[in-house]
Design a protein around this motif. Structure first.
Motif, PDB file in Angstrom:
ATOM      1  N   HIS A 286       0.837  -1.205   0.000  1.00 22.58           N
ATOM      2  CA  HIS A 286       0.000   0.000   0.000  1.00 22.58           C
ATOM      3  C   HIS A 286       0.872   1.256   0.000  1.00 22.58           C
ATOM      4  O   HIS A 286       0.670   2.174  -0.800  1.00 22.58           O
ATOM      5  N   GLU A 287       1.858   1.282   0.883  1.00 21.93           N
ATOM      6  CA  GLU A 287       2.771   2.433   0.957  1.00 21.93           C
ATOM      7  C   GLU A 287       3.574   2.580  -0.332  1.00 21.93           C
ATOM      8  O   GLU A 287       3.755   3.679  -0.843  1.00 21.93           O
TER       9      GLU A 287
ATOM     10  N   ASN B 166       1.416   4.092  -2.980  1.00 19.13           N
ATOM     11  CA  ASN B 166       1.226   5.531  -2.763  1.00 19.13           C
ATOM     12  C   ASN B 166       2.468   6.322  -3.150  1.00 19.13           C
ATOM     13  O   ASN B 166       2.367   7.443  -3.635  1.00 19.13           O
TER      14      ASN B 166
END
Length: 106
Positions: A98-99, A102
């Motif tokens: 997820h990071e 992003n």
């Protein structure tokens, strides 16, 4: 160079086979947020997925021991889904993905 048998048994390939599917990451995200989720609640949280497709994805995840289907024999009967211990190990990995996703924007 990796031969076919090495590729077939590669942990990364096996992991991606289990996790691949348009809705599986969202299913996992919802199950990480709550201990267990009823099918209808999960379906309502998913954007534009049919009940048939959601059911198929859940069944595949159950066959791969990522989620557990729990039936409660009330009236009316209820079906819940929850993560297995095997799936809970994915939490930090999914957070990192997820990071990483992003960070692609920067």
């Amino acid at each position: 160079m990796m031969n076919f048998n090495e590729f077939k048994n590669c942990g990364l390939r096996r992991s991606l086979d289990i996790l691949s599917g348009k809705w599986k990451p969202l299913i996992l995200q919802n199950l990480f947020e709550e201990d267990q989720v009823r099918f209808v609640e999960l379906w309502r949280k998913m954007p534009r997925v049919s009940k048939k497709v959601l059911s198929e994805q859940l069944k595949q995840m159950e066959e791969n021991h990522i989620i557990q289907r729990v039936e409660v024999y009330n009236f009316p009967p209820e079906v819940y889904y929850k993560l297995t211990d095997k799936a809970r190990k994915l939490g930090p990995i999914l957070n990192q993905l997820h990071e990483w996703g992003n960070d692609l924007d920067s």
